[in-house]
Scaffold this active site. Structure first.
Site, short mmCIF file in Angstrom:
data_model
loop_
_atom_site.label_atom_id
_atom_site.label_comp_id
_atom_site.label_asym_id
_atom_site.label_seq_id
_atom_site.Cartn_x
_atom_site.Cartn_y
_atom_site.Cartn_z
N GLU A 73 4.91 -2.29 -5.51
CA GLU A 73 3.87 -3.53 -5.31
C GLU A 73 4.39 -3.56 -3.54
OE1 GLU A 73 3.66 -7.56 -6.06
OE2 GLU A 73 1.57 -8.08 -4.77
N GLN A 84 3.14 1.42 17.68
CA GLN A 84 1.98 2.03 16.65
C GLN A 84 1.82 3.05 17.74
OE1 GLN A 84 -0.77 -1.05 15.96
NE2 GLN A 84 0.53 -2.56 15.29
N VAL A 85 0.74 3.98 16.30
CA VAL A 85 0.07 5.29 16.32
C VAL A 85 0.81 6.01 17.55
CG1 VAL A 85 -2.47 4.82 16.38
CG2 VAL A 85 -0.99 4.12 18.56
N TYR A 88 5.09 6.45 13.47
CA TYR A 88 6.12 6.36 12.84
C TYR A 88 5.85 5.43 11.28
CZ TYR A 88 8.70 6.32 17.74
OH TYR A 88 8.77 6.56 18.55
N GLY A 89 4.64 4.74 11.05
CA GLY A 89 4.20 4.33 9.86
C GLY A 89 4.06 5.19 9.33
N THR A 90 3.95 6.58 9.75
CA THR A 90 3.66 7.49 8.32
C THR A 90 5.60 8.00 8.17
OG1 THR A 90 1.90 7.98 9.54
CG2 THR A 90 3.13 10.05 8.32
N VAL A 118 -6.63 0.38 5.99
CA VAL A 118 -7.70 1.44 4.53
C VAL A 118 -7.31 3.05 5.30
CG1 VAL A 118 -9.30 2.02 3.20
CG2 VAL A 118 -8.53 -0.67 3.56
N GLY A 119 -7.75 3.38 6.58
CA GLY A 119 -7.93 4.20 6.79
C GLY A 119 -6.02 4.88 6.86
N1 ACO Z 1 -7.14 2.37 10.78
C1 ACO Z 1 -7.41 4.14 10.70
N2 ACO Z 1 -5.74 4.71 10.44
C2 ACO Z 1 -5.05 4.43 11.40
C3 ACO Z 1 -4.47 3.03 10.75
C4 ACO Z 1 -5.87 2.02 11.14
N3 ACO Z 1 -5.43 0.70 10.82
N4 ACO Z 1 -3.19 3.21 12.23
C5 ACO Z 1 -2.82 4.01 11.71
N5 ACO Z 1 -4.07 5.44 12.09
C6 ACO Z 1 -3.80 6.53 11.56
C7 ACO Z 1 -3.12 7.13 12.72
O1 ACO Z 1 -4.16 7.56 13.72
C8 ACO Z 1 -2.94 8.30 11.92
O2 ACO Z 1 -3.41 9.36 11.70
P1 ACO Z 1 -3.00 10.68 12.34
O3 ACO Z 1 -1.84 11.43 10.92
O4 ACO Z 1 -4.55 11.82 11.58
O5 ACO Z 1 -2.99 10.96 14.28
C9 ACO Z 1 -2.11 8.51 11.04
O6 ACO Z 1 -2.95 6.54 10.78
C10 ACO Z 1 -0.66 7.70 10.89
O7 ACO Z 1 -0.35 6.57 12.35
P2 ACO Z 1 1.28 6.04 12.49
O8 ACO Z 1 1.40 5.99 13.81
O9 ACO Z 1 2.41 6.88 11.53
O10 ACO Z 1 0.97 4.48 12.31
P3 ACO Z 1 0.96 2.99 12.75
O11 ACO Z 1 2.47 4.02 13.66
O12 ACO Z 1 0.62 2.91 13.88
O13 ACO Z 1 1.51 2.25 11.54
C11 ACO Z 1 0.49 0.73 10.56
C12 ACO Z 1 0.09 2.22 10.52
C13 ACO Z 1 1.65 0.06 9.84
C14 ACO Z 1 -1.21 -0.14 10.00
C15 ACO Z 1 0.06 -0.19 12.02
O14 ACO Z 1 -0.70 0.42 13.16
C16 ACO Z 1 0.05 -1.71 12.23
O15 ACO Z 1 1.79 -2.53 12.10
N6 ACO Z 1 -0.74 -2.33 11.86
C17 ACO Z 1 -0.72 -3.70 12.51
C18 ACO Z 1 -0.58 -4.38 10.80
C19 ACO Z 1 -0.97 -3.87 10.04
O16 ACO Z 1 -2.75 -3.34 9.45
N7 ACO Z 1 -0.01 -3.42 8.45
C20 ACO Z 1 -0.69 -3.25 7.77
C21 ACO Z 1 -1.48 -4.18 6.93
S1 ACO Z 1 -1.81 -3.99 5.05
C22 ACO Z 1 -0.27 -4.91 3.98
O17 ACO Z 1 0.78 -5.09 4.88
C23 ACO Z 1 -0.47 -4.17 2.68
#
Ligand code: ACO
EC number: 2.3.1.48
Length: 162
Positions: A73, A84-85, A88-90, A118-119
């Site tokens: 979980e 972000q973006v 690194y999240g991936t 969700v995206g």
């Molecule tokens: N909505 C839609 N798409 C997204 C989002 C989003 N919020 N964030 C990233 N993406 C997409 C990117 O555009 C990218 O797409 P691509 O591969 O086509 O270019 C892909 O997802 C991966 O993006 P990364 O650069 O790897 O993502 P990032 O490093 O920004 O990490 C994360 C994503 C963790 C959601 C970050 O943006 C973040 O910390 N956001 C704020 C906190 C948050 O919302 N956390 C999740 C809450 S739910 C939970 O914790 C269970």
């Protein structure tokens, strides 16, 4: 960039990283009470996969493995604002999948995704359809309203990291 998995084991370096990650979660997940974040991060059943640059935490995912049911979980997931973006999240999610499969023996992840994330989860292979039998997870994972329950199957063979 370095990927590590730490939990509350009283080792100074690990505890410093968990505190750094706590600060990121507190800022990036404003709807989560800080005490709740600290409680789960420091709970010994939870683990945190983190991305570090030097000894600075850039982001992380905190999860709880349910070994006998073979699913994990995801409780919290975030990357610090100015990183972000950048992908690194991936990379973080790929390290989590590899670790969870090879170390914990897990086959699936479940998480309650915030609407705006969700995206991101869809891009990481999560679906809104839950294929796991409900009695495997129901009553184990925390019900959380305001989020959408999503599932991801971990590939049994794929090399997720290089
Ligand atoms: N909505 C839609 N798409 C997204 C989002 C989003 N919020 N964030 C990233 N993406 C997409 C990117 O555009 C990218 O797409 P691509 O591969 O086509 O270019 C892909 O997802 C991966 O993006 P990364 O650069 O790897 O993502 P990032 O490093 O920004 O990490 C994360 C994503 C963790 C959601 C970050 O943006 C973040 O910390 N956001 C704020 C906190 C948050 O919302 N956390 C999740 C809450 S739910 C939970 O914790 C269970």
């Amino acid at each position: 960039l370095k990927f590590v998995c730490y939990s509350n084991d009283s080792i100074d370096e690990h505890m410093m990283c968990l505190i750094g990650l706590k600060n990121i979660f507190a800022r990036q997940l404003p709807n989560m009470p800080k005490e709740y974040i600290v409680r789960l991060l420091m709970d010994r059943k939870h683990k945190s996969v983190m991305v570090l640059r030097g000894n600075l935490v850039v982001g992380g995912i905190t999860y709880r493995p349910y070994h006998s049911q073979k699913f994990g979980e995801i409780a919290f997931c975030a990357i610090t604002a100015d990183e972000q973006v950048k992908g690194y999240g991936t990379r973080l999610m790929n390290h989590l999948k590899q670790h969870a499969r090879d170390v914990d023996g897990l086959t699936h992840f479940l998480t309650y995704a915030d609407n705006n994330a969700v995206g991101y989860f869809v891009k990481q292979g999560f679906t809104k359809e839950i294929y796991l039998e409900k009695d495997v997870w129901h009553g184990f994972i925390k019900d959380y309203d305001g989020g959408l329950l999503m599932e991801c199957k971990i590939d049994p063979k794929l090399p997720y990291t290089d």
